[in-house]
Scaffold this motif. Structure first.
Motif, PDB file in Angstrom:
ATOM      1  N   ASP A 150       0.986  -1.726   0.075  1.00 15.80           N
ATOM      2  CA  ASP A 150      -0.153  -0.115  -0.078  1.00 15.80           C
ATOM      3  C   ASP A 150       0.487   0.852   0.239  1.00 15.80           C
ATOM      4  O   ASP A 150       0.279   2.264  -0.575  1.00 15.80           O
ATOM      5  CB  ASP A 150      -0.890   0.173   1.532  1.00 15.80           C
ATOM      6  N   SER A 151       1.900   1.196   0.452  1.00 16.75           N
ATOM      7  CA  SER A 151       2.433   2.400   0.595  1.00 16.75           C
ATOM      8  C   SER A 151       4.017   2.605  -0.695  1.00 16.75           C
ATOM      9  O   SER A 151       4.636   3.605  -0.305  1.00 16.75           O
ATOM     10  CB  SER A 151       3.072   2.859   2.183  1.00 16.75           C
ATOM     11  N   LEU A 152       4.028   1.756  -0.976  1.00 15.54           N
ATOM     12  CA  LEU A 152       5.588   1.529  -1.832  1.00 15.54           C
ATOM     13  C   LEU A 152       5.605   1.031  -3.374  1.00 15.54           C
ATOM     14  O   LEU A 152       6.408   1.528  -4.224  1.00 15.54           O
ATOM     15  CB  LEU A 152       6.346   0.650  -0.853  1.00 15.54           C
ATOM     16  N   PHE A 153       4.462   0.177  -2.851  1.00 14.65           N
ATOM     17  CA  PHE A 153       4.588  -0.408  -4.568  1.00 14.65           C
ATOM     18  C   PHE A 153       3.818   0.271  -5.899  1.00 14.65           C
ATOM     19  O   PHE A 153       4.149   0.212  -7.133  1.00 14.65           O
ATOM     20  CB  PHE A 153       3.565  -2.211  -4.877  1.00 14.65           C
ATOM     21  N   HIS A 154       3.200   1.141  -5.542  1.00 17.43           N
ATOM     22  CA  HIS A 154       3.221   2.668  -6.713  1.00 17.43           C
ATOM     23  C   HIS A 154       4.600   3.206  -7.431  1.00 17.43           C
ATOM     24  O   HIS A 154       4.862   3.628  -8.425  1.00 17.43           O
ATOM     25  CB  HIS A 154       2.379   3.412  -6.126  1.00 17.43           C
ATOM     26  N   LEU A 155       5.594   2.113  -6.690  1.00 19.35           N
ATOM     27  CA  LEU A 155       7.083   3.133  -7.209  1.00 19.35           C
ATOM     28  C   LEU A 155       7.623   2.808  -8.218  1.00 19.35           C
ATOM     29  O   LEU A 155       7.231   1.498  -8.520  1.00 19.35           O
ATOM     30  CB  LEU A 155       8.276   3.159  -6.382  1.00 19.35           C
ATOM     31  N   SER A 156       8.284   3.143  -9.198  1.00 20.79           N
ATOM     32  CA  SER A 156       9.066   2.696 -10.079  1.00 20.79           C
ATOM     33  C   SER A 156      10.635   1.506  -9.511  1.00 20.79           C
ATOM     34  O   SER A 156      10.508   2.170  -8.654  1.00 20.79           O
ATOM     35  CB  SER A 156       9.119   4.068 -10.872  1.00 20.79           C
ATOM     36  N   PRO A 157      10.612   0.536 -10.246  1.00 20.19           N
ATOM     37  CA  PRO A 157      12.018   0.037  -9.677  1.00 20.19           C
ATOM     38  C   PRO A 157      12.904   1.134  -9.523  1.00 20.19           C
ATOM     39  O   PRO A 157      13.224   0.402  -8.020  1.00 20.19           O
ATOM     40  CB  PRO A 157      12.353  -1.088 -10.836  1.00 20.19           C
TER      41      PRO A 157
END
Ligand code: PGA
Length: 252
Positions: A150-157
Protein backbone atom coordinates in the motif's frame (compact mmCIF):
# COMPACT_ATOMS: atom_id res chain seq x y z
CA UNK A 1 26.11 -5.73 -2.54
CA UNK A 2 23.41 -4.27 -0.40
CA UNK A 3 24.28 -1.52 2.02
CA UNK A 4 24.52 -2.23 5.75
CA UNK A 5 22.89 0.54 7.76
CA UNK A 6 22.58 1.04 11.51
CA UNK A 7 20.36 3.95 12.47
CA UNK A 8 19.82 5.32 15.95
CA UNK A 9 16.28 6.54 16.59
CA UNK A 10 16.45 8.89 19.57
CA UNK A 11 12.67 9.34 19.55
CA UNK A 12 11.58 12.23 21.84
CA UNK A 13 14.69 12.18 24.02
CA UNK A 14 17.62 14.52 24.79
CA UNK A 15 17.48 18.27 25.28
CA UNK A 16 19.69 20.43 23.07
CA UNK A 17 22.94 20.08 25.06
CA UNK A 18 22.44 16.38 25.72
CA UNK A 19 21.87 15.81 22.02
CA UNK A 20 25.06 17.60 21.01
CA UNK A 21 27.07 15.64 23.57
CA UNK A 22 25.67 12.27 22.50
CA UNK A 23 26.11 12.97 18.79
CA UNK A 24 29.70 14.06 19.21
CA UNK A 25 30.54 11.05 21.38
CA UNK A 26 29.02 8.68 18.80
CA UNK A 27 30.80 10.48 15.98
CA UNK A 28 34.20 10.20 17.68
CA UNK A 29 33.78 6.56 18.64
CA UNK A 30 32.63 5.64 15.13
CA UNK A 31 35.65 7.44 13.69
CA UNK A 32 38.05 5.59 15.99
CA UNK A 33 36.47 2.16 16.23
CA UNK A 34 34.41 1.32 13.15
CA UNK A 35 36.24 0.12 10.08
CA UNK A 36 33.56 -2.11 8.67
CA UNK A 37 31.57 -0.98 5.70
CA UNK A 38 28.57 0.20 7.70
CA UNK A 39 26.58 3.39 7.23
CA UNK A 40 25.72 4.85 10.62
CA UNK A 41 22.79 7.25 10.89
CA UNK A 42 21.64 9.42 13.79
CA UNK A 43 17.91 10.19 13.62
CA UNK A 44 17.48 13.07 16.03
CA UNK A 45 14.46 15.24 16.91
CA UNK A 46 14.00 18.34 14.73
CA UNK A 47 15.54 20.77 17.22
CA UNK A 48 18.90 18.98 17.01
CA UNK A 49 19.23 18.50 13.29
CA UNK A 50 21.05 21.64 12.17
CA UNK A 51 23.60 21.55 15.01
CA UNK A 52 24.13 17.80 15.10
CA UNK A 53 24.53 17.79 11.33
CA UNK A 54 27.46 20.22 11.61
CA UNK A 55 29.44 18.00 13.92
CA UNK A 56 29.03 14.68 12.09
CA UNK A 57 31.81 13.32 9.93
CA UNK A 58 31.29 11.40 6.70
CA UNK A 59 30.87 8.08 8.48
CA UNK A 60 27.75 9.19 10.33
CA UNK A 61 24.79 10.53 8.37
CA UNK A 62 21.98 12.71 9.65
CA UNK A 63 18.41 11.45 9.79
CA UNK A 64 15.03 12.86 10.78
CA UNK A 65 12.21 10.97 12.45
CA UNK A 66 9.37 12.43 10.44
CA UNK A 67 8.46 14.91 7.70
CA UNK A 68 5.39 16.41 6.14
CA UNK A 69 4.04 15.76 2.65
CA UNK A 70 3.83 19.39 1.42
CA UNK A 71 6.65 21.60 0.16
CA UNK A 72 5.81 24.72 2.18
CA UNK A 73 2.90 26.83 3.32
CA UNK A 74 0.32 27.16 6.06
CA UNK A 75 0.87 23.89 7.93
CA UNK A 76 1.58 25.07 11.45
CA UNK A 77 3.97 22.83 13.31
CA UNK A 78 5.07 20.77 10.32
CA UNK A 79 8.49 20.45 8.70
CA UNK A 80 8.99 19.81 4.97
CA UNK A 81 11.54 17.55 3.33
CA UNK A 82 13.07 20.62 1.63
CA UNK A 83 13.68 22.10 5.07
CA UNK A 84 15.27 18.87 6.30
CA UNK A 85 17.48 18.75 3.24
CA UNK A 86 18.64 22.32 3.86
CA UNK A 87 20.24 21.27 7.17
CA UNK A 88 21.94 18.19 5.74
CA UNK A 89 19.42 15.45 6.48
CA UNK A 90 19.78 12.47 4.18
CA UNK A 91 17.56 9.81 5.82
CA UNK A 92 13.97 10.15 7.06
CA UNK A 93 12.20 7.55 9.19
CA UNK A 94 8.57 7.17 8.20
CA UNK A 95 5.76 4.89 9.25
CA UNK A 96 7.14 4.15 12.69
CA UNK A 97 4.49 2.24 14.64
CA UNK A 98 4.38 5.05 17.20
CA UNK A 99 3.38 7.52 14.49
CA UNK A 100 0.89 5.07 13.00
CA UNK A 101 -0.65 4.53 16.44
CA UNK A 102 -0.55 7.98 18.12
CA UNK A 103 -0.84 10.17 15.03
CA UNK A 104 -3.10 7.96 12.92
CA UNK A 105 -0.70 7.78 9.99
CA UNK A 106 -2.14 5.58 7.26
CA UNK A 107 -0.45 3.58 4.51
CA UNK A 108 -1.82 6.09 1.98
CA UNK A 109 -0.36 9.08 3.86
CA UNK A 110 2.97 7.25 4.08
CA UNK A 111 2.91 6.68 0.32
CA UNK A 112 2.78 10.47 -0.07
CA UNK A 113 5.68 10.88 2.35
CA UNK A 114 7.76 8.33 0.43
CA UNK A 115 7.10 10.27 -2.79
CA UNK A 116 8.20 13.64 -1.45
CA UNK A 117 11.28 12.18 0.25
CA UNK A 118 12.39 10.49 -2.97
CA UNK A 119 11.61 13.58 -5.06
CA UNK A 120 14.11 15.44 -2.90
CA UNK A 121 16.77 12.76 -3.24
CA UNK A 122 16.66 11.65 0.40
CA UNK A 123 16.35 8.08 1.66
CA UNK A 124 13.17 6.96 3.40
CA UNK A 125 13.53 4.39 6.17
CA UNK A 126 10.11 2.80 5.88
CA UNK A 127 8.98 1.02 9.06
CA UNK A 128 6.61 -1.90 9.05
CA UNK A 129 5.64 -4.51 11.60
CA UNK A 130 2.81 -6.40 13.21
CA UNK A 131 1.16 -6.43 16.63
CA UNK A 132 1.43 -9.43 18.93
CA UNK A 133 -2.23 -10.21 18.29
CA UNK A 134 -1.66 -10.32 14.54
CA UNK A 135 1.28 -12.65 15.03
CA UNK A 136 -0.72 -14.92 17.29
CA UNK A 137 -3.50 -15.02 14.72
CA UNK A 138 -0.99 -15.97 12.06
CA UNK A 139 -1.71 -12.95 9.86
CA UNK A 140 1.59 -11.13 10.53
CA UNK A 141 3.16 -11.89 7.17
CA UNK A 142 0.12 -10.80 5.17
CA UNK A 143 -0.19 -7.68 7.31
CA UNK A 144 3.41 -6.58 6.78
CA UNK A 145 3.21 -7.38 3.07
CA UNK A 146 0.12 -5.20 2.78
CA UNK A 147 1.92 -2.30 4.48
CA UNK A 148 4.60 -2.58 1.80
CA UNK A 149 2.13 -2.96 -1.05
CA UNK A 150 0.00 0.00 0.00
CA UNK A 151 2.80 2.48 0.71
CA UNK A 152 5.57 1.44 -1.66
CA UNK A 153 4.41 -0.64 -4.61
CA UNK A 154 3.39 2.38 -6.67
CA UNK A 155 7.09 3.25 -7.00
CA UNK A 156 9.07 2.61 -10.15
CA UNK A 157 11.85 0.02 -9.81
CA UNK A 158 14.41 2.82 -9.91
CA UNK A 159 12.68 4.64 -7.05
CA UNK A 160 12.24 1.45 -5.04
CA UNK A 161 15.99 0.80 -4.99
CA UNK A 162 16.38 4.02 -2.94
CA UNK A 163 14.11 2.79 -0.12
CA UNK A 164 15.33 1.25 3.14
CA UNK A 165 12.90 -1.03 4.99
CA UNK A 166 12.89 -1.41 8.77
CA UNK A 167 11.00 -4.42 10.09
CA UNK A 168 9.96 -3.64 13.65
CA UNK A 169 7.53 -6.06 15.31
CA UNK A 170 5.48 -3.77 17.54
CA UNK A 171 5.59 -6.21 20.44
CA UNK A 172 9.40 -5.96 20.47
CA UNK A 173 9.69 -2.15 20.48
CA UNK A 174 10.91 -0.79 23.80
CA UNK A 175 9.73 -3.94 25.59
CA UNK A 176 13.03 -5.74 26.12
CA UNK A 177 11.52 -8.67 24.21
CA UNK A 178 13.32 -9.06 20.94
CA UNK A 179 12.20 -11.23 18.03
CA UNK A 180 14.11 -14.50 17.92
CA UNK A 181 16.59 -14.74 15.09
CA UNK A 182 14.30 -17.30 13.45
CA UNK A 183 11.29 -14.96 13.67
CA UNK A 184 13.27 -11.99 12.41
CA UNK A 185 14.98 -13.86 9.58
CA UNK A 186 11.69 -15.43 8.49
CA UNK A 187 9.97 -12.05 8.21
CA UNK A 188 12.92 -10.42 6.47
CA UNK A 189 12.95 -13.22 3.92
CA UNK A 190 9.19 -12.88 3.39
CA UNK A 191 9.58 -9.13 2.90
CA UNK A 192 12.33 -9.70 0.35
CA UNK A 193 10.21 -12.31 -1.44
CA UNK A 194 7.28 -9.93 -1.51
CA UNK A 195 9.45 -7.23 -3.06
CA UNK A 196 10.76 -9.81 -5.54
CA UNK A 197 7.19 -10.75 -6.54
CA UNK A 198 6.67 -7.17 -7.73
CA UNK A 199 10.13 -5.97 -8.75
CA UNK A 200 12.09 -9.17 -9.41
CA UNK A 201 14.66 -11.08 -7.36
CA UNK A 202 17.71 -9.10 -8.34
CA UNK A 203 16.20 -5.78 -7.27
CA UNK A 204 14.87 -7.33 -4.04
CA UNK A 205 18.34 -8.60 -3.30
CA UNK A 206 19.69 -5.04 -3.31
CA UNK A 207 17.25 -3.68 -0.72
CA UNK A 208 18.50 -3.00 2.80
CA UNK A 209 16.13 -4.45 5.41
CA UNK A 210 16.87 -3.41 8.98
CA UNK A 211 15.59 -5.09 12.11
CA UNK A 212 14.30 -2.98 15.00
CA UNK A 213 12.85 -3.79 18.40
CA UNK A 214 14.87 -4.11 21.60
CA UNK A 215 18.03 -4.65 19.60
CA UNK A 216 21.16 -4.24 21.72
CA UNK A 217 24.82 -5.24 21.85
CA UNK A 218 23.98 -8.68 23.28
CA UNK A 219 21.42 -9.79 20.70
CA UNK A 220 22.73 -7.82 17.71
CA UNK A 221 25.52 -10.25 16.68
CA UNK A 222 23.06 -13.11 16.18
CA UNK A 223 20.44 -10.94 14.48
CA UNK A 224 22.91 -9.24 12.15
CA UNK A 225 24.38 -12.61 11.15
CA UNK A 226 21.06 -13.59 9.52
CA UNK A 227 21.10 -13.75 5.74
CA UNK A 228 18.37 -11.17 5.19
CA UNK A 229 19.10 -8.74 8.04
CA UNK A 230 21.16 -5.82 6.79
CA UNK A 231 21.29 -3.60 9.82
CA UNK A 232 19.23 -2.20 12.64
CA UNK A 233 16.96 0.63 13.69
CA UNK A 234 17.95 1.14 17.28
CA UNK A 235 15.86 2.99 19.85
CA UNK A 236 16.77 2.65 23.53
CA UNK A 237 20.30 1.42 22.88
CA UNK A 238 21.08 4.49 20.75
CA UNK A 239 20.72 6.85 23.70
CA UNK A 240 24.16 6.04 25.12
CA UNK A 241 27.17 6.34 22.84
CA UNK A 242 28.97 3.26 24.16
CA UNK A 243 25.88 1.06 23.83
CA UNK A 244 25.08 2.32 20.35
CA UNK A 245 28.61 1.91 19.04
CA UNK A 246 28.72 -1.63 20.47
CA UNK A 247 25.61 -2.44 18.43
CA UNK A 248 27.28 -0.98 15.34
CA UNK A 249 30.33 -3.15 15.99
CA UNK A 250 28.13 -6.24 15.80
CA UNK A 251 27.53 -5.56 12.10
CA UNK A 252 30.25 -7.39 10.21
P1 PGA B 1 13.82 0.04 20.73
O1 PGA B 1 13.12 0.93 19.60
O2 PGA B 1 15.18 -0.32 20.23
O3 PGA B 1 13.86 0.93 21.94
O4 PGA B 1 12.95 -1.16 20.93
C1 PGA B 1 13.31 0.67 18.25
C2 PGA B 1 12.47 1.59 17.42
O5 PGA B 1 11.31 1.83 17.80
O6 PGA B 1 12.91 2.14 16.40
Amino acid sequence: MRKKIIAGNWKMNNDFEQGLKLASEVNNMVKDEINADVQVVICAPYIHLASVGKLLSGKVALGAQNCYTKKSGAYTGEVSVEMLKSVGVSYVIIGHSERREYFNETNQFLAEKVNIILENGLTPIFCCGETLKQREEGIHIDFVNSQLTDSLFHLSPEQFTKVVIAYEPIWAIGTGVTASTAQAQEMHEKIRNHIASKYGASLANEITIQYGGSCNASNAPELFACADIDGGLIGGASLEARKFVDVIKAMK
